[in-house]
Design a protein around this motif. Structure first.
Motif, PDB file in Angstrom:
ATOM      1  N   THR A 127       0.831  -1.195   0.000  1.00 50.52           N
ATOM      2  CA  THR A 127       0.000   0.000   0.000  1.00 50.52           C
ATOM      3  C   THR A 127       0.863   1.240   0.000  1.00 50.52           C
ATOM      4  N   LYS A 217      -5.485   1.059  -4.708  1.00 52.20           N
ATOM      5  CA  LYS A 217      -5.742   0.274  -3.510  1.00 52.20           C
ATOM      6  C   LYS A 217      -6.098   1.152  -2.321  1.00 52.20           C
ATOM      7  N   ASP A 218      -5.461   2.305  -2.219  1.00 53.15           N
ATOM      8  CA  ASP A 218      -5.784   3.203  -1.116  1.00 53.15           C
ATOM      9  C   ASP A 218      -7.195   3.767  -1.257  1.00 53.15           C
ATOM     10  N   CYS A 219      -7.581   4.125  -2.474  1.00 48.65           N
ATOM     11  CA  CYS A 219      -8.947   4.617  -2.701  1.00 48.65           C
ATOM     12  C   CYS A 219      -9.972   3.512  -2.476  1.00 48.65           C
ATOM     13  N   ARG A 221      -9.703   1.083  -0.317  1.00 47.71           N
ATOM     14  CA  ARG A 221      -9.845   0.947   1.140  1.00 47.71           C
ATOM     15  C   ARG A 221     -10.752   2.049   1.684  1.00 47.71           C
ATOM     16  N   HIS A 224     -14.413   1.269   0.862  1.00 50.13           N
ATOM     17  CA  HIS A 224     -14.979   0.237   1.742  1.00 50.13           C
ATOM     18  C   HIS A 224     -15.253   0.800   3.138  1.00 50.13           C
ATOM     19  N   ASP A 225     -14.381   1.665   3.625  1.00 49.64           N
ATOM     20  CA  ASP A 225     -14.620   2.285   4.936  1.00 49.64           C
ATOM     21  C   ASP A 225     -15.899   3.111   4.922  1.00 49.64           C
ATOM     22  N   ASP A 255     -14.476  -9.943  -4.586  1.00 52.86           N
ATOM     23  CA  ASP A 255     -15.612  -9.283  -3.936  1.00 52.86           C
ATOM     24  C   ASP A 255     -16.916  -9.903  -4.429  1.00 52.86           C
TER      25      ASP A 255
END
Length: 574
Positions: A127, A217-219, A221, A224-225, A255
């Protein structure tokens, strides 16, 4: 007999915004116009009817029960698939295999095992965490709608407002034509972010997947938060509905929450009244109000299309019924501004296509009342009606798209879905479990229609979409459609090769190989999306398995199928 007292229905004295704030609602005049608070905050002013005597918390409990049912159904289906014993294609025909997802799964379980749970090392295992203070422009203003403890990509320091605007323009240009959910004249980056950081983050996630892979990947995450936050805090607004829908379009392979997210979005859309039919809009409606109203209507239509598409793909029952709004949707594209938008033509056209497909599927599977007392379904009569409707559908919507000055992509897109729908419906008339001597002329007509339309679906994907450079942006639905078309063609070779045109075998192999090559090219253009790469390998695997079972040598494969050099070295899915 003592009659039970009917509940009294009355208009609420406060809109949902004022009720949540526990403040007096002023200036609304019983819902005829927005109240002062909603006008000041630019919020939707909604007056919900309520009933005296309603059990406290009943709405919340119904939504919770629905979510539990959806999750339970997903887990049960997943457990059943894991416990099923693999069978060979020669075991005989089964009615549930008419549905694409089940046919694909039975044809090659290892493909879906690989697609849904890739075991290869993801290119995004590490990440990327931005260093504090690394860019002064990352310290941006925090939108008032963003709750404490949650971040969007800008407040998290992943992207600047300038980069967000560039990504947003790319999303509207490249991704939105496949989903037709947003109005570029209404949905700017600032507008979406101020309305709903969840939707803003979801769109940034999709944009980064194709155009900024290092941030994807950061976006993801963050998205999903915010999805968890939307569930836990029971956010209810149109942008939340749109965000949950977008979470399913370009999802990760592992998913499996599509059915749950769409179910939640459908229920919320009904509760928000997005399906309200407005026959005569207010004469003083401004252009901005018109766009916001059509944004609500468009969202419901797209959900209806997605819901019926999932039903056709999986064999499950649909969630959204045909109501007054859906029944009047055939002219929805004409009720906007002075000029008709191509995206709105696609939405209205697909709503009618899904209505025809769902009606015919219900009739063919015995769900409707159009069968005799013994449950017998007249397949030939049902297909005759369906094929006539599909032919009329194409004539109508090709003309409407011409009026809207559609581009080549729009016509290919309409044709792609119409041909696939015809393939799926006519597959019910292909009696591959009946000896050839007993097959009827109706069977032959259905078989040739399936052959012709499956080949056309693959050719549009491998030629039209490839030449337009858009294949990599298509959502999962397009992948399922090409997979189903390829599998169906190969099954026809196994069961009905004598009834196909001369040279059909080599044409089928060549067309599937060209589609694999197109997806491989798309994978190279979009390295973040593994779907295209897996799909190219899957299509090659289909050819390999079919030739192995048919006893055709691999030397002959190389002679008949001209593979791109980049594909010849690709590993085959086993």
């Amino acid at each position: 007999m003592r009659r039970s007292k009917q509940p009294v229905v009355r208009n609420a004295r406060a809109c949902t915004v004022c009720r949540a704030a526990k403040m007096k609602c002023v200036g609304a005049e019983d819902g005829e116009r927005p109240c002062q608070r909603c006008r000041r905050t630019n919020s939707e002013c909604i007056f919900e009817k309520h009933r005296r005597g309603r059990k406290p918390g009943s709405k919340l409990s119904e939504a919770s029960k629905m979510l539990r049912r959806l999750e339970k159904g997903l887990n049960a289906a997943k457990l059943k698939q894991m416990n099923e014993t693999p069978t060979t294609p020669e075991d005989g025909d089964r009615s549930d295999e008419k549905f694409p997802a089940k046919l694909i799964c039975r044809e090659n379980n290892s493909f879906f095992k690989t697609i849904l749970n890739p075991e290869h090392k993801s290119p995004f295992q590490t990440t990327i965490v931005p260093q504090a203070g690394n860019d002064i422009n990352h310290q941006q203003s925090r939108p008032s709608s963003l709750v404490d403890g949650c971040d969007d990509p800008i407040t998290a320091g992943l992207i600047t407002e300038e980069k967000a605007q560039i990504l947003f323009d790319l999303i509207m240009l490249r991704l939105n034509p496949f989903i037709n959910l947003f109005d570029p004249a209404l949905h700017s980056a600032d507008y979406v972010r101020s309305k709903c950081p969840f939707l803003f983050t979801t769109l940034m996630m999709a944009g980064c997947k194709f155009f900024e892979p290092s941030l994807y990947k950061d976006c993801l995450r963050l998205a999903h938060d915010l999805a968890l936050c939307a569930f836990s805090k029971a956010w209810k607004r149109i942008e939340v509905v749109q965000a949950f829908a977008c979470m399913t379009y370009w999802r990760e392979q592992e998913d499996n929450r599509t059915w749950m997210y769409i179910g939640y979005a459908c229920r919320m859309a009904v509760e928000l009244g997005l399906n309200r039919y407005v026959e005569n809009p207010p004469p003083n409606e401004t252009d901005f109000q018109l766009r916001e109203r059509r944004n609500r209507e468009r969202t419901y239509l797209v959900l209806f299309i997605h819901d019926r598409s999932l039903s056709i793909q999986t064999g499950r029952h649909w969630m959204l019924p045909e109501d007054e709004f859906i029944r009047h949707s055939d002219t929805w594209h004409q009720r906007g501004s002075s000029s008709t938008r191509c995206h709105d033509v696609v939405v209205a056209a697909f709503a009618q296509l899904r209505r025809t497909a769902a009606e015919t599927t219900d009739r063919l599977t015995g769900r409707s009342l159009n069968s005799d007392g013994n449950g017998h379904v007249d397949i030939d009569a049902a297909l005759t009606i369906a094929n006539h409707k599909l032919s009329r559908w194409w004539t109508t919507w090709e003309r409407e798209m011409q009026k809207a000055h559609g581009e080549p992509f729009h016509f290919s897109f309409l044709s792609f879905f119409q041909l696939y729908t015809s393939l799926f419906l006519n597959s019910f008339g292909v009696l591959d479990n009946v000896p050839q001597a007993n097959r009827t002329n109706n069977h032959s007509r259905a078989l040739l229609a399936c052959y012709k339309h499956a080949m056309s679906v693959l050719r549009i994907a491998s030629k039209d979409f490839r030449e337009l450079g858009v294949l990599q942006y298509g959502q999962e639905t397009a992948t399922v459609m090409t997979a189903y078309s390829a599998i169906f063609l190969l099954r026809l070779l196994r069961s009905s090769s004598n009834e196909l045109p001369d040279g059909a075998a080599s044409d089928i192999y060549e067309t599937i190989a060209q589609t694999a090559e197109a997806y491989n090219t798309a994978a190279q253009l979009s390295p973040t999306s593994s779907t295209a790469s897996y799909h190219a390998r899957f299509l090659l695997h289909l050819i390999h398995v079919h030739r192995t079972r048919s006893g055709v040598s691999q030397d002959r494969t190389q002679q008949d199928v001209h593979l791109d050099p980049a594909l010849q070295g690709m590993p085959i899915i086993d």
